[in-house]
Motif scaffolding. Structure first.
Motif, PDB file in Angstrom:
ATOM      1  N   ILE A 288      -1.975  -5.651 -14.184  1.00 56.79           N
ATOM      2  CA  ILE A 288      -3.267  -4.981 -13.691  1.00 56.79           C
ATOM      3  C   ILE A 288      -3.932  -5.757 -12.558  1.00 56.79           C
ATOM      4  CG2 ILE A 288      -5.614  -4.022 -14.111  1.00 56.79           C
ATOM      5  CD1 ILE A 288      -3.677  -2.867 -16.818  1.00 56.79           C
ATOM      6  N   LEU A 289      -4.331  -7.168 -13.118  1.00 58.78           N
ATOM      7  CA  LEU A 289      -5.208  -8.061 -12.435  1.00 58.78           C
ATOM      8  C   LEU A 289      -4.377  -8.316 -10.824  1.00 58.78           C
ATOM      9  CD1 LEU A 289      -6.524 -10.352 -15.347  1.00 58.78           C
ATOM     10  CD2 LEU A 289      -7.695  -9.054 -13.574  1.00 58.78           C
ATOM     11  N   GLY A 298     -11.826  -8.677  -4.947  1.00 58.59           N
ATOM     12  CA  GLY A 298     -12.059 -10.152  -5.418  1.00 58.59           C
ATOM     13  C   GLY A 298     -11.989 -10.065  -6.826  1.00 58.59           C
ATOM     14  N   LEU A 299     -11.453 -11.221  -7.346  1.00 60.59           N
ATOM     15  CA  LEU A 299     -11.186 -11.423  -8.758  1.00 60.59           C
ATOM     16  C   LEU A 299     -11.899 -12.647  -9.323  1.00 60.59           C
ATOM     17  CD1 LEU A 299      -7.724 -10.514 -10.126  1.00 60.59           C
ATOM     18  CD2 LEU A 299      -9.844  -9.296 -10.419  1.00 60.59           C
ATOM     19  N   SER A 300     -12.854 -12.558 -10.110  1.00 64.86           N
ATOM     20  CA  SER A 300     -13.712 -13.417 -10.891  1.00 64.86           C
ATOM     21  C   SER A 300     -13.660 -14.066 -12.032  1.00 64.86           C
ATOM     22  CB  SER A 300     -15.432 -13.328 -10.455  1.00 64.86           C
ATOM     23  OG  SER A 300     -16.029 -14.416 -10.794  1.00 64.86           O
ATOM     24  N   ILE A 301     -13.265 -15.013 -12.344  1.00 66.69           N
ATOM     25  CA  ILE A 301     -13.199 -15.702 -13.667  1.00 66.69           C
ATOM     26  C   ILE A 301     -14.672 -15.994 -14.412  1.00 66.69           C
ATOM     27  CG2 ILE A 301     -12.442 -17.822 -13.261  1.00 66.69           C
ATOM     28  CD1 ILE A 301     -10.586 -17.688 -15.905  1.00 66.69           C
ATOM     29  N   ASP A 302     -14.978 -15.206 -15.478  1.00 70.09           N
ATOM     30  CA  ASP A 302     -16.336 -15.370 -15.833  1.00 70.09           C
ATOM     31  C   ASP A 302     -16.515 -16.341 -16.970  1.00 70.09           C
ATOM     32  OD1 ASP A 302     -19.124 -14.592 -15.908  1.00 70.09           O
ATOM     33  OD2 ASP A 302     -19.044 -12.527 -16.116  1.00 70.09           O
ATOM     34  N   ASP A 303     -17.804 -16.837 -17.200  1.00 67.69           N
ATOM     35  CA  ASP A 303     -17.935 -17.816 -18.224  1.00 67.69           C
ATOM     36  C   ASP A 303     -17.109 -18.680 -18.257  1.00 67.69           C
ATOM     37  OD1 ASP A 303     -20.045 -15.856 -18.802  1.00 67.69           O
ATOM     38  OD2 ASP A 303     -18.658 -14.627 -20.218  1.00 67.69           O
ATOM     39  N   PHE A 304     -16.568 -19.233 -17.063  1.00 65.28           N
ATOM     40  CA  PHE A 304     -15.725 -20.508 -17.346  1.00 65.28           C
ATOM     41  C   PHE A 304     -16.318 -21.837 -17.948  1.00 65.28           C
ATOM     42  CE2 PHE A 304     -12.991 -24.066 -15.818  1.00 65.28           C
ATOM     43  CZ  PHE A 304     -11.775 -23.268 -16.098  1.00 65.28           C
ATOM     44  N   GLY A 305     -15.333 -22.110 -19.064  1.00 60.99           N
ATOM     45  CA  GLY A 305     -15.650 -23.265 -20.000  1.00 60.99           C
ATOM     46  C   GLY A 305     -16.116 -22.868 -21.311  1.00 60.99           C
ATOM     47  N   THR A 306     -16.359 -21.598 -21.553  1.00 62.70           N
ATOM     48  CA  THR A 306     -16.810 -21.279 -22.758  1.00 62.70           C
ATOM     49  C   THR A 306     -15.551 -20.950 -23.983  1.00 62.70           C
ATOM     50  OG1 THR A 306     -16.691 -18.815 -22.254  1.00 62.70           O
ATOM     51  CG2 THR A 306     -18.736 -19.981 -21.957  1.00 62.70           C
ATOM     52  N   PHE A 319      -7.059 -15.613  -9.197  1.00 60.07           N
ATOM     53  CA  PHE A 319      -8.540 -15.524  -9.372  1.00 60.07           C
ATOM     54  C   PHE A 319      -9.020 -15.796  -7.616  1.00 60.07           C
ATOM     55  CE2 PHE A 319      -8.348 -15.643 -13.722  1.00 60.07           C
ATOM     56  CZ  PHE A 319      -8.814 -14.457 -13.991  1.00 60.07           C
ATOM     57  N   SER A 320     -10.264 -15.358  -7.182  1.00 66.36           N
ATOM     58  CA  SER A 320     -10.716 -15.849  -6.013  1.00 66.36           C
ATOM     59  C   SER A 320     -12.051 -16.552  -6.274  1.00 66.36           C
ATOM     60  CB  SER A 320     -10.937 -14.662  -5.197  1.00 66.36           C
ATOM     61  OG  SER A 320     -11.521 -13.450  -5.744  1.00 66.36           O
ATOM     62  N   GLU A 321     -12.427 -16.165  -7.411  1.00 68.00           N
ATOM     63  CA  GLU A 321     -13.878 -16.915  -7.769  1.00 68.00           C
ATOM     64  C   GLU A 321     -13.918 -17.468  -9.260  1.00 68.00           C
ATOM     65  OE1 GLU A 321     -17.701 -14.620  -6.321  1.00 68.00           O
ATOM     66  OE2 GLU A 321     -17.708 -14.547  -8.419  1.00 68.00           O
ATOM     67  N   LEU A 322     -14.594 -18.411  -9.329  1.00 68.56           N
ATOM     68  CA  LEU A 322     -14.915 -18.973 -10.806  1.00 68.56           C
ATOM     69  C   LEU A 322     -16.297 -19.450 -10.813  1.00 68.56           C
ATOM     70  CD1 LEU A 322     -12.555 -21.902 -12.085  1.00 68.56           C
ATOM     71  CD2 LEU A 322     -15.241 -22.098 -12.189  1.00 68.56           C
ATOM     72  N   LYS A 323     -16.721 -18.492 -12.016  1.00 69.92           N
ATOM     73  CA  LYS A 323     -18.135 -18.861 -12.452  1.00 69.92           C
ATOM     74  C   LYS A 323     -18.250 -19.782 -13.500  1.00 69.92           C
ATOM     75  CE  LYS A 323     -20.827 -15.409 -11.824  1.00 69.92           C
ATOM     76  NZ  LYS A 323     -21.490 -13.929 -11.841  1.00 69.92           N
ATOM     77  N   ILE A 324     -18.813 -20.724 -13.260  1.00 67.29           N
ATOM     78  CA  ILE A 324     -19.022 -21.755 -14.422  1.00 67.29           C
ATOM     79  C   ILE A 324     -20.230 -21.369 -15.246  1.00 67.29           C
ATOM     80  CG2 ILE A 324     -19.961 -24.121 -14.598  1.00 67.29           C
ATOM     81  CD1 ILE A 324     -18.868 -24.737 -11.695  1.00 67.29           C
ATOM     82  N   ASP A 325     -20.098 -21.092 -16.420  1.00 63.79           N
ATOM     83  CA  ASP A 325     -20.911 -20.600 -17.440  1.00 63.79           C
ATOM     84  C   ASP A 325     -22.287 -21.419 -17.386  1.00 63.79           C
ATOM     85  OD1 ASP A 325     -21.107 -18.712 -19.545  1.00 63.79           O
ATOM     86  OD2 ASP A 325     -22.089 -20.705 -20.474  1.00 63.79           O
ATOM     87  N   ARG A 326     -23.395 -20.545 -17.592  1.00 63.14           N
ATOM     88  CA  ARG A 326     -24.639 -21.161 -17.436  1.00 63.14           C
ATOM     89  C   ARG A 326     -24.832 -22.242 -18.380  1.00 63.14           C
ATOM     90  NH1 ARG A 326     -26.065 -16.019 -19.123  1.00 63.14           N
ATOM     91  NH2 ARG A 326     -26.786 -15.940 -21.467  1.00 63.14           N
TER      92      ARG A 326
END
Ligand code: C2E
Ligand code: CA
Ligand code: CA
Length: 408
Positions: A288-289, A298-306, A319-326
Protein backbone atom coordinates in the motif's frame (compact mmCIF):
# COMPACT_ATOMS: atom_id res chain seq x y z
CA UNK A 1 -23.26 40.54 24.72
CA UNK A 2 -25.10 43.04 26.90
CA UNK A 3 -24.21 46.73 26.92
CA UNK A 4 -22.45 46.55 30.28
CA UNK A 5 -20.35 43.70 28.98
CA UNK A 6 -19.54 45.63 25.82
CA UNK A 7 -18.12 48.48 27.80
CA UNK A 8 -16.09 46.61 30.35
CA UNK A 9 -12.32 46.82 30.13
CA UNK A 10 -10.70 43.65 28.85
CA UNK A 11 -7.01 42.81 29.16
CA UNK A 12 -5.45 40.16 26.95
CA UNK A 13 -2.03 38.89 27.99
CA UNK A 14 0.13 36.62 25.83
CA UNK A 15 3.79 36.68 24.88
CA UNK A 16 3.06 35.26 21.42
CA UNK A 17 2.18 38.25 19.21
CA UNK A 18 0.12 36.24 16.75
CA UNK A 19 -2.05 34.61 19.42
CA UNK A 20 -2.46 38.00 21.08
CA UNK A 21 -3.66 39.57 17.86
CA UNK A 22 -6.11 36.75 17.14
CA UNK A 23 -7.62 36.84 20.65
CA UNK A 24 -8.03 40.61 20.58
CA UNK A 25 -9.82 40.35 17.27
CA UNK A 26 -12.11 37.56 18.49
CA UNK A 27 -13.12 39.66 21.50
CA UNK A 28 -13.68 42.71 19.34
CA UNK A 29 -15.85 40.64 17.03
CA UNK A 30 -17.86 39.51 20.03
CA UNK A 31 -18.67 43.17 20.71
CA UNK A 32 -16.14 44.18 23.35
CA UNK A 33 -15.14 47.76 22.70
CA UNK A 34 -12.31 48.22 25.21
CA UNK A 35 -9.77 45.46 24.65
CA UNK A 36 -6.07 46.04 25.32
CA UNK A 37 -3.33 43.58 24.35
CA UNK A 38 -0.23 43.04 26.51
CA UNK A 39 2.82 41.04 25.51
CA UNK A 40 4.15 41.53 29.02
CA UNK A 41 2.21 40.42 32.09
CA UNK A 42 3.97 43.04 34.21
CA UNK A 43 2.69 45.85 31.99
CA UNK A 44 -0.80 44.39 32.23
CA UNK A 45 -0.62 44.29 36.03
CA UNK A 46 0.51 47.91 36.08
CA UNK A 47 -2.45 48.80 33.88
CA UNK A 48 -4.74 46.86 36.17
CA UNK A 49 -3.53 48.86 39.16
CA UNK A 50 -4.12 52.08 37.28
CA UNK A 51 -7.41 51.11 35.62
CA UNK A 52 -8.76 49.77 38.89
CA UNK A 53 -12.23 48.40 39.15
CA UNK A 54 -13.35 48.80 35.57
CA UNK A 55 -11.46 45.73 34.33
CA UNK A 56 -14.11 43.05 33.92
CA UNK A 57 -12.25 40.34 32.08
CA UNK A 58 -8.68 39.12 31.75
CA UNK A 59 -7.52 36.54 29.23
CA UNK A 60 -4.17 35.35 30.44
CA UNK A 61 -1.58 33.02 28.96
CA UNK A 62 -0.05 30.64 31.47
CA UNK A 63 3.43 30.29 30.08
CA UNK A 64 5.29 33.53 29.67
CA UNK A 65 8.98 34.20 30.11
CA UNK A 66 9.04 36.99 32.68
CA UNK A 67 5.92 36.38 34.76
CA UNK A 68 3.98 33.15 34.34
CA UNK A 69 0.26 32.55 34.72
CA UNK A 70 0.59 31.26 38.26
CA UNK A 71 2.29 34.47 39.28
CA UNK A 72 -0.44 36.48 37.58
CA UNK A 73 -3.07 34.53 39.51
CA UNK A 74 -1.22 35.26 42.76
CA UNK A 75 -1.01 38.91 41.83
CA UNK A 76 -4.73 39.10 41.03
CA UNK A 77 -5.57 37.53 44.37
CA UNK A 78 -3.38 40.01 46.23
CA UNK A 79 -4.87 42.97 44.44
CA UNK A 80 -8.43 41.70 45.16
CA UNK A 81 -9.35 41.53 41.48
CA UNK A 82 -13.13 41.06 41.16
CA UNK A 83 -13.51 40.50 37.42
CA UNK A 84 -13.51 37.29 35.41
CA UNK A 85 -10.47 35.33 34.35
CA UNK A 86 -9.92 33.05 31.37
CA UNK A 87 -6.74 30.99 31.42
CA UNK A 88 -5.12 30.41 28.07
CA UNK A 89 -2.76 27.52 27.69
CA UNK A 90 -0.60 25.69 25.25
CA UNK A 91 -0.68 21.98 25.71
CA UNK A 92 0.60 21.63 29.22
CA UNK A 93 -2.26 20.35 31.36
CA UNK A 94 -0.29 20.31 34.58
CA UNK A 95 0.40 24.02 34.67
CA UNK A 96 -3.21 24.62 33.77
CA UNK A 97 -4.41 22.50 36.67
CA UNK A 98 -2.16 24.18 39.19
CA UNK A 99 -3.12 27.66 38.10
CA UNK A 100 -6.80 26.82 38.11
CA UNK A 101 -6.69 25.19 41.52
CA UNK A 102 -4.85 28.17 42.90
CA UNK A 103 -7.27 30.64 41.35
CA UNK A 104 -10.32 28.78 42.62
CA UNK A 105 -8.89 28.30 46.07
CA UNK A 106 -8.67 32.06 46.27
CA UNK A 107 -12.20 32.45 44.93
CA UNK A 108 -11.23 34.17 41.71
CA UNK A 109 -13.95 34.02 39.09
CA UNK A 110 -12.34 31.60 36.62
CA UNK A 111 -14.57 31.09 33.58
CA UNK A 112 -12.46 28.30 32.19
CA UNK A 113 -9.55 27.56 29.98
CA UNK A 114 -8.80 27.92 26.29
CA UNK A 115 -6.24 26.23 24.15
CA UNK A 116 -4.49 28.73 22.01
CA UNK A 117 -5.17 30.01 19.50
CA UNK A 118 -8.85 29.82 20.38
CA UNK A 119 -11.57 29.64 17.76
CA UNK A 120 -14.51 32.09 17.76
CA UNK A 121 -16.94 29.35 18.89
CA UNK A 122 -14.78 28.32 21.84
CA UNK A 123 -14.45 31.85 23.11
CA UNK A 124 -18.12 32.60 22.64
CA UNK A 125 -19.14 29.42 24.48
CA UNK A 126 -16.87 30.25 27.36
CA UNK A 127 -18.08 33.81 27.78
CA UNK A 128 -21.76 33.44 26.99
CA UNK A 129 -23.90 34.73 29.83
CA UNK A 130 -21.17 34.34 32.40
CA UNK A 131 -19.71 37.76 32.68
CA UNK A 132 -22.24 39.77 34.59
CA UNK A 133 -23.18 37.67 37.63
CA UNK A 134 -19.79 36.22 38.32
CA UNK A 135 -21.37 32.84 38.96
CA UNK A 136 -19.12 29.97 38.09
CA UNK A 137 -20.32 27.44 35.61
CA UNK A 138 -19.32 23.81 35.98
CA UNK A 139 -19.46 23.32 32.26
CA UNK A 140 -16.78 25.90 31.60
CA UNK A 141 -14.39 24.33 34.05
CA UNK A 142 -11.61 22.37 32.40
CA UNK A 143 -11.21 18.74 33.33
CA UNK A 144 -8.64 17.88 35.93
CA UNK A 145 -7.05 15.00 34.08
CA UNK A 146 -6.85 13.75 30.52
CA UNK A 147 -9.66 11.32 30.14
CA UNK A 148 -9.56 8.55 27.55
CA UNK A 149 -12.75 8.30 25.54
CA UNK A 150 -14.65 5.13 24.70
CA UNK A 151 -15.73 3.80 21.33
CA UNK A 152 -19.42 4.65 21.71
CA UNK A 153 -18.76 8.31 22.41
CA UNK A 154 -16.30 8.48 19.56
CA UNK A 155 -18.76 6.90 17.14
CA UNK A 156 -21.28 9.62 17.97
CA UNK A 157 -18.58 12.28 17.55
CA UNK A 158 -17.79 11.04 14.06
CA UNK A 159 -21.45 10.97 13.01
CA UNK A 160 -22.13 14.38 14.54
CA UNK A 161 -19.03 15.80 12.82
CA UNK A 162 -17.38 16.92 16.03
CA UNK A 163 -13.87 16.15 14.76
CA UNK A 164 -12.13 19.27 13.49
CA UNK A 165 -8.75 19.78 11.92
CA UNK A 166 -6.04 22.06 13.23
CA UNK A 167 -2.99 22.83 11.12
CA UNK A 168 0.61 23.38 12.16
CA UNK A 169 3.14 25.02 9.81
CA UNK A 170 6.36 23.40 8.58
CA UNK A 171 8.95 25.91 7.39
CA UNK A 172 12.21 25.76 5.43
CA UNK A 173 15.07 26.50 7.82
CA UNK A 174 17.38 28.07 5.26
CA UNK A 175 14.89 30.53 3.78
CA UNK A 176 12.08 30.77 6.32
CA UNK A 177 9.54 29.92 3.59
CA UNK A 178 6.47 27.97 4.59
CA UNK A 179 6.75 24.49 3.08
CA UNK A 180 3.42 23.11 4.19
CA UNK A 181 1.18 22.34 7.11
CA UNK A 182 0.49 19.21 9.14
CA UNK A 183 -3.11 18.32 9.90
CA UNK A 184 -3.74 17.48 13.55
CA UNK A 185 -7.18 16.30 14.48
CA UNK A 186 -9.05 17.59 17.52
CA UNK A 187 -12.43 16.70 18.93
CA UNK A 188 -14.66 19.63 19.73
CA UNK A 189 -16.45 17.90 22.56
CA UNK A 190 -19.83 19.43 23.44
CA UNK A 191 -19.08 19.24 27.18
CA UNK A 192 -15.35 18.81 27.62
CA UNK A 193 -14.10 21.40 25.13
CA UNK A 194 -11.14 20.71 22.89
CA UNK A 195 -9.97 17.09 23.18
CA UNK A 196 -6.54 16.01 21.89
CA UNK A 197 -5.82 12.99 19.67
CA UNK A 198 -3.92 11.05 22.32
CA UNK A 199 -7.27 10.76 24.11
CA UNK A 200 -9.11 9.02 21.27
CA UNK A 201 -6.88 7.79 18.40
CA UNK A 202 -5.94 4.63 20.26
CA UNK A 203 -9.61 3.95 20.96
CA UNK A 204 -10.32 4.44 17.26
CA UNK A 205 -7.58 1.99 16.34
CA UNK A 206 -8.73 -0.62 18.82
CA UNK A 207 -12.40 -0.45 17.90
CA UNK A 208 -12.24 -0.39 14.14
CA UNK A 209 -13.04 3.32 13.87
CA UNK A 210 -9.71 4.56 12.58
CA UNK A 211 -10.67 4.30 8.90
CA UNK A 212 -13.62 6.57 9.51
CA UNK A 213 -11.49 9.03 11.47
CA UNK A 214 -8.82 9.15 8.77
CA UNK A 215 -11.43 9.57 6.04
CA UNK A 216 -13.03 12.48 7.87
CA UNK A 217 -9.67 14.15 8.56
CA UNK A 218 -8.43 13.65 5.01
CA UNK A 219 -11.63 14.91 3.41
CA UNK A 220 -11.63 18.04 5.58
CA UNK A 221 -7.92 18.67 4.95
CA UNK A 222 -8.33 18.40 1.17
CA UNK A 223 -11.29 20.73 1.11
CA UNK A 224 -9.40 23.17 3.35
CA UNK A 225 -6.53 23.02 0.85
CA UNK A 226 -8.97 24.00 -1.92
CA UNK A 227 -10.08 27.01 0.13
CA UNK A 228 -6.49 28.09 0.73
CA UNK A 229 -5.76 27.67 -2.95
CA UNK A 230 -8.63 29.98 -3.91
CA UNK A 231 -7.23 32.48 -1.40
CA UNK A 232 -3.93 32.36 -3.31
CA UNK A 233 -2.10 30.04 -0.95
CA UNK A 234 -0.39 27.11 -2.62
CA UNK A 235 1.19 24.77 -0.09
CA UNK A 236 1.60 21.13 0.91
CA UNK A 237 -0.74 19.50 3.36
CA UNK A 238 0.23 16.52 5.50
CA UNK A 239 -2.19 14.10 7.14
CA UNK A 240 -1.32 11.50 9.80
CA UNK A 241 -2.28 7.96 8.96
CA UNK A 242 -2.26 5.03 11.28
CA UNK A 243 -0.67 1.71 10.31
CA UNK A 244 -4.18 0.31 10.75
CA UNK A 245 -5.27 2.35 7.74
CA UNK A 246 -2.64 0.58 5.70
CA UNK A 247 -4.26 -2.82 5.87
CA UNK A 248 -7.12 -1.95 3.53
CA UNK A 249 -5.88 -2.67 0.04
CA UNK A 250 -8.01 0.01 -1.62
CA UNK A 251 -6.67 2.82 0.61
CA UNK A 252 -4.47 4.33 -2.19
CA UNK A 253 -7.42 4.39 -4.59
CA UNK A 254 -9.64 5.90 -1.94
CA UNK A 255 -7.14 8.72 -1.37
CA UNK A 256 -6.69 9.31 -5.09
CA UNK A 257 -10.44 9.45 -5.65
CA UNK A 258 -10.99 11.89 -2.81
CA UNK A 259 -8.18 14.14 -4.06
CA UNK A 260 -9.56 14.07 -7.60
CA UNK A 261 -13.03 15.00 -6.33
CA UNK A 262 -11.64 17.94 -4.39
CA UNK A 263 -9.29 18.93 -7.21
CA UNK A 264 -6.11 18.58 -5.17
CA UNK A 265 -2.97 17.36 -7.02
CA UNK A 266 -1.60 14.27 -5.26
CA UNK A 267 1.86 15.82 -5.25
CA UNK A 268 0.56 18.38 -2.71
CA UNK A 269 -0.39 15.70 -0.25
CA UNK A 270 1.94 14.10 2.31
CA UNK A 271 0.97 11.15 4.48
CA UNK A 272 2.79 10.80 7.81
CA UNK A 273 3.14 7.26 9.04
CA UNK A 274 4.19 5.99 12.45
CA UNK A 275 4.83 2.31 12.62
CA UNK A 276 2.83 0.70 15.39
CA UNK A 277 4.47 -1.88 17.56
CA UNK A 278 2.71 -4.69 15.80
CA UNK A 279 2.33 -4.60 12.08
CA UNK A 280 -0.19 -7.33 11.48
CA UNK A 281 0.68 -7.71 7.84
CA UNK A 282 3.94 -5.99 6.89
CA UNK A 283 3.76 -7.07 3.26
CA UNK A 284 0.33 -5.57 2.75
CA UNK A 285 1.46 -2.27 4.31
CA UNK A 286 4.51 -2.25 2.10
CA UNK A 287 2.34 -2.84 -0.98
CA UNK A 288 0.00 0.00 0.00
CA UNK A 289 2.77 2.45 0.89
CA UNK A 290 4.56 1.81 -2.38
CA UNK A 291 1.37 2.37 -4.36
CA UNK A 292 0.74 5.65 -2.54
CA UNK A 293 4.24 6.81 -3.41
CA UNK A 294 3.80 5.73 -7.04
CA UNK A 295 0.79 7.98 -7.24
CA UNK A 296 3.05 10.89 -6.34
CA UNK A 297 1.90 11.30 -2.74
CA UNK A 298 4.66 12.27 -0.31
CA UNK A 299 5.39 9.74 2.43
CA UNK A 300 6.82 10.78 5.74
CA UNK A 301 8.23 8.55 8.45
CA UNK A 302 7.00 10.09 11.69
CA UNK A 303 8.52 10.10 15.21
CA UNK A 304 11.83 8.85 13.85
CA UNK A 305 14.09 7.54 16.59
CA UNK A 306 11.37 6.44 18.97
CA UNK A 307 11.62 2.75 18.23
CA UNK A 308 8.27 2.54 16.53
CA UNK A 309 9.92 3.87 13.42
CA UNK A 310 12.61 1.37 12.71
CA UNK A 311 15.50 1.20 10.33
CA UNK A 312 13.90 -1.73 8.51
CA UNK A 313 11.03 0.53 7.50
CA UNK A 314 13.48 3.02 6.12
CA UNK A 315 15.08 0.26 4.09
CA UNK A 316 11.79 -1.07 2.69
CA UNK A 317 9.51 1.90 2.18
CA UNK A 318 10.15 4.68 -0.35
CA UNK A 319 9.83 7.57 2.12
CA UNK A 320 10.28 11.13 0.88
CA UNK A 321 10.50 12.75 4.31
CA UNK A 322 11.85 11.83 7.73
CA UNK A 323 10.54 13.56 10.85
CA UNK A 324 13.00 13.49 13.70
CA UNK A 325 11.02 13.04 16.90
CA UNK A 326 10.79 16.06 19.15
CA UNK A 327 12.48 14.07 21.91
CA UNK A 328 15.74 14.41 19.96
CA UNK A 329 15.23 17.98 18.81
CA UNK A 330 14.30 20.27 21.66
CA UNK A 331 17.42 20.97 23.67
CA UNK A 332 19.69 18.88 21.42
CA UNK A 333 22.07 21.85 21.17
CA UNK A 334 23.01 21.40 24.84
CA UNK A 335 22.78 17.64 25.26
CA UNK A 336 25.49 15.39 23.88
CA UNK A 337 23.35 12.24 23.59
CA UNK A 338 20.44 13.99 21.91
CA UNK A 339 22.77 15.74 19.52
CA UNK A 340 24.45 12.45 18.57
CA UNK A 341 21.10 10.82 17.78
CA UNK A 342 19.92 13.91 15.93
CA UNK A 343 23.09 14.05 13.81
CA UNK A 344 22.92 10.34 13.01
CA UNK A 345 19.29 10.62 11.88
CA UNK A 346 20.11 13.61 9.73
CA UNK A 347 23.05 11.86 8.11
CA UNK A 348 20.98 8.74 7.47
CA UNK A 349 18.28 10.78 5.75
CA UNK A 350 20.83 12.65 3.63
CA UNK A 351 22.44 9.47 2.39
CA UNK A 352 19.03 8.13 1.45
CA UNK A 353 18.09 11.41 -0.23
CA UNK A 354 15.19 12.03 2.11
CA UNK A 355 14.14 15.46 3.35
CA UNK A 356 14.43 15.99 7.11
CA UNK A 357 11.90 17.69 9.36
CA UNK A 358 12.72 18.52 12.96
CA UNK A 359 9.66 18.45 15.24
CA UNK A 360 9.31 20.16 18.61
CA UNK A 361 11.24 23.34 17.84
CA UNK A 362 10.34 25.25 20.98
CA UNK A 363 12.78 28.13 21.19
CA UNK A 364 15.32 30.18 19.33
CA UNK A 365 18.22 28.02 20.54
CA UNK A 366 16.60 24.99 18.88
CA UNK A 367 16.02 27.02 15.72
CA UNK A 368 19.63 28.23 15.53
CA UNK A 369 20.97 24.74 16.15
CA UNK A 370 18.87 23.27 13.33
CA UNK A 371 19.90 25.97 10.91
CA UNK A 372 23.55 25.33 11.65
CA UNK A 373 23.01 21.58 11.29
CA UNK A 374 21.44 22.18 7.86
CA UNK A 375 18.26 20.32 8.64
CA UNK A 376 15.68 20.98 5.89
CA UNK A 377 12.41 21.81 7.65
CA UNK A 378 11.29 22.77 11.13
CA UNK A 379 8.03 22.53 13.01
CA UNK A 380 7.14 23.49 16.56
CA UNK A 381 5.67 26.01 18.98
CA UNK A 382 8.51 28.46 18.36
CA UNK A 383 7.35 28.73 14.76
CA UNK A 384 3.61 28.29 15.11
CA UNK A 385 1.11 26.28 17.12
CA UNK A 386 -1.56 24.11 15.55
CA UNK A 387 -4.39 26.47 14.55
CA UNK A 388 -7.81 26.39 12.87
CA UNK A 389 -7.55 26.39 9.05
CA UNK A 390 -9.00 29.85 8.56
CA UNK A 391 -6.14 31.39 10.54
CA UNK A 392 -3.38 29.89 8.39
CA UNK A 393 -3.18 32.54 5.60
CA UNK A 394 -2.90 35.34 8.14
CA UNK A 395 -0.36 33.42 10.19
CA UNK A 396 1.77 33.00 7.07
CA UNK A 397 1.83 36.69 6.29
CA UNK A 398 2.73 37.50 9.91
CA UNK A 399 5.46 34.87 9.83
CA UNK A 400 6.94 36.22 6.66
CA UNK A 401 7.16 39.65 8.30
CA UNK A 402 9.18 38.12 11.14
CA UNK A 403 11.90 37.03 8.71
CA UNK A 404 13.61 34.70 11.17
CA UNK A 405 15.75 33.13 8.50
CA UNK A 406 17.90 36.21 8.24
CA UNK A 407 18.26 37.02 11.90
CA UNK A 408 20.68 35.32 14.21
P1 C2E B 1 2.61 13.84 15.81
O1 C2E B 1 2.23 13.41 14.44
O2 C2E B 1 4.02 13.60 16.22
O3 C2E B 1 2.22 15.38 15.88
C1 C2E B 1 2.94 16.35 16.55
C2 C2E B 1 2.40 16.58 17.94
O4 C2E B 1 3.31 17.43 18.64
C3 C2E B 1 1.08 17.33 17.94
O5 C2E B 1 0.35 16.89 19.08
C4 C2E B 1 1.52 18.77 18.12
O6 C2E B 1 0.52 19.62 18.64
C5 C2E B 1 2.68 18.60 19.05
N1 C2E B 1 3.65 19.69 18.93
C6 C2E B 1 3.87 20.51 17.89
N2 C2E B 1 4.89 21.37 18.11
C7 C2E B 1 5.35 21.08 19.35
C8 C2E B 1 6.39 21.63 20.17
O7 C2E B 1 7.11 22.55 19.79
N3 C2E B 1 6.57 21.07 21.39
C9 C2E B 1 5.80 20.03 21.84
N4 C2E B 1 6.03 19.55 23.05
N5 C2E B 1 4.79 19.48 21.09
C10 C2E B 1 4.58 20.00 19.86
P2 C2E B 1 -1.16 16.46 18.98
O8 C2E B 1 -1.89 17.34 18.02
O9 C2E B 1 -1.68 16.31 20.37
O10 C2E B 1 -1.08 15.04 18.28
C11 C2E B 1 -0.54 13.94 18.94
C12 C2E B 1 -0.41 12.78 18.01
O11 C2E B 1 -1.68 12.27 17.63
C13 C2E B 1 0.28 13.12 16.71
O12 C2E B 1 1.67 13.13 16.91
C14 C2E B 1 -0.19 12.00 15.81
O13 C2E B 1 0.61 10.85 15.98
C15 C2E B 1 -1.57 11.72 16.34
N6 C2E B 1 -2.57 12.32 15.43
C16 C2E B 1 -2.95 13.60 15.31
N7 C2E B 1 -3.89 13.74 14.35
C17 C2E B 1 -4.09 12.49 13.84
C18 C2E B 1 -4.93 11.96 12.79
O14 C2E B 1 -5.69 12.68 12.12
N8 C2E B 1 -4.86 10.62 12.57
C19 C2E B 1 -4.03 9.80 13.29
N9 C2E B 1 -4.02 8.50 12.99
N10 C2E B 1 -3.23 10.27 14.25
C20 C2E B 1 -3.25 11.59 14.53
CA1 CA C 1 2.77 13.63 12.44
CA1 CA D 1 5.80 13.15 15.23
Amino acid sequence: MSDTENQMKVLVIDDEPFVLKVHVRLLTNLGFTDVTPYESARDAMIALEAGGKSVGLILCDLQMPEMDGVEVVRYLVNSSYRGALVLVSGEDQRILQTAERLAKAHALNVLGALHKPASPQQLRQLLEGKLSGGAKSEAATPRAERKIYGADELRVAITDKELVNYYQPKVVLATGKVAGVETLVRWRHPKDGLVFPDQFIKTAEEHGLIDEVTQAVLAAALSQYRQWLSAGLDTHVAVNVSMHNLTTMDFPDFVAKLAAETGVPLSKLVLEVTESKLMSNPLASLDILTRLRLKGIGLSIDDFGTGHSSLAQLRDVPFSELKIDRGFVHGAWQDKALKAIFDASLSLARQLDIKTVAEGVEDRADWNFLRAAKCDLAQGYFIGRPMPGELVPEWISDWEDRDLAHSA
